[in-house]
Design a protein around this motif. Structure first.
Motif, mmCIF file in Angstrom:
data_model
loop_
_atom_site.group_PDB
_atom_site.id
_atom_site.type_symbol
_atom_site.label_atom_id
_atom_site.label_comp_id
_atom_site.label_asym_id
_atom_site.label_seq_id
_atom_site.Cartn_x
_atom_site.Cartn_y
_atom_site.Cartn_z
ATOM 1 N N THR A 271 0.823 -1.211 0.000
ATOM 2 C CA THR A 271 0.000 0.000 0.000
ATOM 3 C C THR A 271 0.858 1.263 0.000
ATOM 4 O OG1 THR A 271 -0.102 -0.051 2.406
ATOM 5 C CG2 THR A 271 -1.889 -1.151 1.213
ATOM 6 N N GLY A 272 2.139 1.100 0.340
ATOM 7 C CA GLY A 272 3.002 2.273 0.371
ATOM 8 C C GLY A 272 4.419 1.883 0.740
ATOM 9 N N PHE A 273 5.225 2.893 1.054
ATOM 10 C CA PHE A 273 6.640 2.658 1.370
ATOM 11 C C PHE A 273 7.084 3.599 2.482
ATOM 12 C CE2 PHE A 273 5.948 1.419 -2.992
ATOM 13 C CZ PHE A 273 6.636 0.215 -3.103
ATOM 14 N N GLU A 274 8.087 3.158 3.255
ATOM 15 C CA GLU A 274 8.767 4.073 4.169
ATOM 16 C C GLU A 274 10.146 4.382 3.600
ATOM 17 O OE1 GLU A 274 9.357 2.844 8.275
ATOM 18 O OE2 GLU A 274 10.383 4.730 8.758
ATOM 19 N N ALA A 275 10.475 5.661 3.532
ATOM 20 C CA ALA A 275 11.785 6.098 3.041
ATOM 21 C C ALA A 275 12.791 6.038 4.185
ATOM 22 C CB ALA A 275 11.692 7.521 2.502
ATOM 23 N N LEU A 276 13.908 5.345 3.964
ATOM 24 C CA LEU A 276 14.942 5.221 5.000
ATOM 25 C C LEU A 276 16.290 5.635 4.422
ATOM 26 C CD1 LEU A 276 13.500 1.893 6.314
ATOM 27 C CD2 LEU A 276 13.757 3.954 7.727
ATOM 28 N N TRP B 109 16.580 17.284 1.886
ATOM 29 C CA TRP B 109 16.948 16.424 0.744
ATOM 30 C C TRP B 109 16.087 15.151 0.747
ATOM 31 C CZ3 TRP B 109 18.501 11.427 0.174
ATOM 32 C CH2 TRP B 109 18.931 11.064 -1.112
ATOM 33 N N VAL B 110 15.918 14.558 1.935
ATOM 34 C CA VAL B 110 15.118 13.331 2.073
ATOM 35 C C VAL B 110 13.681 13.595 1.612
ATOM 36 C CG1 VAL B 110 14.072 11.728 3.738
ATOM 37 C CG2 VAL B 110 16.491 12.339 3.956
ATOM 38 N N ILE B 111 13.107 14.715 2.051
ATOM 39 C CA ILE B 111 11.715 15.020 1.724
ATOM 40 C C ILE B 111 11.540 15.156 0.208
ATOM 41 C CG2 ILE B 111 9.877 16.750 1.975
ATOM 42 C CD1 ILE B 111 11.104 17.334 4.818
ATOM 43 N N GLU B 112 12.448 15.901 -0.438
ATOM 44 C CA GLU B 112 12.311 16.075 -1.897
ATOM 45 C C GLU B 112 12.501 14.763 -2.642
ATOM 46 O OE1 GLU B 112 14.189 19.421 -3.815
ATOM 47 O OE2 GLU B 112 13.141 18.868 -5.667
ATOM 48 N N GLU B 113 13.506 13.994 -2.228
ATOM 49 C CA GLU B 113 13.777 12.712 -2.890
ATOM 50 C C GLU B 113 12.583 11.758 -2.750
ATOM 51 O OE1 GLU B 113 16.369 11.959 -4.685
ATOM 52 O OE2 GLU B 113 16.242 9.770 -4.821
ATOM 53 N N ALA B 114 12.023 11.682 -1.550
ATOM 54 C CA ALA B 114 10.906 10.754 -1.311
ATOM 55 C C ALA B 114 9.658 11.186 -2.080
ATOM 56 C CB ALA B 114 10.608 10.668 0.191
ATOM 57 N N ILE B 115 9.383 12.485 -2.084
ATOM 58 C CA ILE B 115 8.184 12.974 -2.776
ATOM 59 C C ILE B 115 8.337 12.796 -4.294
ATOM 60 C CG2 ILE B 115 6.851 15.060 -3.346
ATOM 61 C CD1 ILE B 115 7.127 15.947 -0.457
ATOM 62 N N SER B 116 9.528 13.067 -4.829
ATOM 63 C CA SER B 116 9.691 12.925 -6.288
ATOM 64 C C SER B 116 9.606 11.450 -6.690
ATOM 65 C CB SER B 116 10.996 13.568 -6.765
ATOM 66 O OG SER B 116 12.101 12.832 -6.329
ATOM 67 N N THR B 117 10.146 10.567 -5.874
ATOM 68 C CA THR B 117 10.039 9.129 -6.176
ATOM 69 C C THR B 117 8.584 8.678 -6.144
ATOM 70 O OG1 THR B 117 12.216 8.733 -5.217
ATOM 71 C CG2 THR B 117 10.784 6.820 -5.460
#
Ligand code: C2E
Ligand code: MG
Ligand code: MG
Ligand code: MG
Length: 276
Positions: free
Chosen positions: A56-61, A92-100
């Motif tokens: 249903t989704g993913f956690e970015a680590l 950086w994490v927020i932008e990378e996760a949202i763009s992915t």
């Protein structure tokens, strides 16, 4: 002789302290250039509905690739927090996760969610709300798909700014998730004080074996409490079939753990069956 030995021990202790100090300093200095050197990557751990095993989704680590080895967040997040470098890294994490997420959801009828870990330090700066707003617009991602994971220590700093940031982020439509639930002292008080939609039951609460009825009962209690409060549950640390069965029996909505999948690099997710 004893005196001499004592002094040697002191020297040894000082050496060790100095070594630790230098290690920390090196991490701090290396972190300064990690973004520009492209040393950060996100791994993504699938979040699963245990009833049908659908993703249903993913956690970015966060992962840090430096000097040929992959460092886990335990080695550097704390230092990044103490030096406030976490604000830059976190952005950086927020932008990378949202763009992915935007990329992965492009052709999907049922969009995935993305969980992003946010540190206490990041809640101390109001500009993060604007950053979220801009990035959600830039990548055309509905805020409802973003889950912000906070730990108890983050909420412990109950300042006006923290509250304003939390209001700002939930005001955009992002959901708030309380991470590592059950490891702190005031988890339940936070449920009353903040607009929390999701509780992540910490992996240490998963039963150790079939006889571990106490942990199983504790999880059952948390599930019924969450039900009454209208809060969703995510169970972390599902490592065995028995864990998976327990979550199914308790009708827990979402689970994560090595039993289903480790956190995986973006390219490997894209080559896997997870996106189907
Ligand atoms: P967390 O948010 O509670 O993330 C879950 C951790 O448990 C991850 O460790 C994950 O690899 C691990 N895990 C997942 N399934 C299992 C399982 O079945 N068994 C066991 N034993 N472990 C499992 P990881 O990736 O090393 O991250 C550790 C912590 O570092 C995270 O805990 C989070 O608090 C922090 N962190 C990670 N990425 C970020 C980030 O981008 N920003 C911030 N501020 N913190 C982060
Ligand atoms: Mg987390
Ligand atoms: Mg956790
Ligand atoms: Mg944690």
């Amino acid at each position: 002789r004893a005196k001499k030995q004592g002094r040697n021990q002191v020297c040894f202790f000082e050496d060790e302290m100095q070594q630790k100090f230098h290690q920390r300093l090196k991490v701090e200095i290396d972190l300064r250039t990690a973004i520009e050197k492209n040393q950060f990557h996100l791994h993504y751990q699938p979040v699963i509905d245990p009833a049908n095993e659908h993703v249903t989704g993913f956690e970015a680590l966060l992962r840090w690739n430096i000097d040929g080895r992959l460092r886990s967040p335990c080695d550097f997040i704390e230092i990044a927090e103490e030096t406030h470098q976490i604000s830059m890294i976190g952005l950086w994490v927020i932008e990378e996760a949202i763009s992915t997420l935007s990329k992965w959801n492009r052709k999907r009828a049922m969009p995935f969610t993305m969980s992003i870990n946010v540190s206490a330090i990041q809640l101390g700066d109001l500009t993060i709300v604007k950053s979220f707003k801009n990035l959600l617009e830039k990548y055309q991602v509905p805020a409802e798909l973003i889950e912000i994971e906070l730990t108890e220590t983050a909420l412990f700093k109950d300042t006006l700014t923290t509250r304003q940031v939390i209001e700002g982020i939930t005001g955009l439509g992002c959901r708030l998730s309380l991470d590592d639930f059950g490891t702190g002292f005031s988890s339940i008080a936070h449920l009353r004080n903040y607009p929390i939609s999701i509780v992540k039951i910490d992996k240490s609460l998963m039963p150790k074996n079939r006889c571990d009825l106490k942990r199983a009962a504790l999880i059952e209690g948390l599930v019924s409490m969450a039900g009454i409060l209208g809060i969703d549950i995510v169970a972390e640390g599902i490592e065995t079939q028995a864990h998976a069965d327990l979550c199914k029996d308790l009708q827990i909505q979402s689970v994560q753990g090595f039993y289903y999948s480790h956190p995986v690099a973006q390219l490997d997710i894209e080559k896997s069956h997870f996106l189907q």
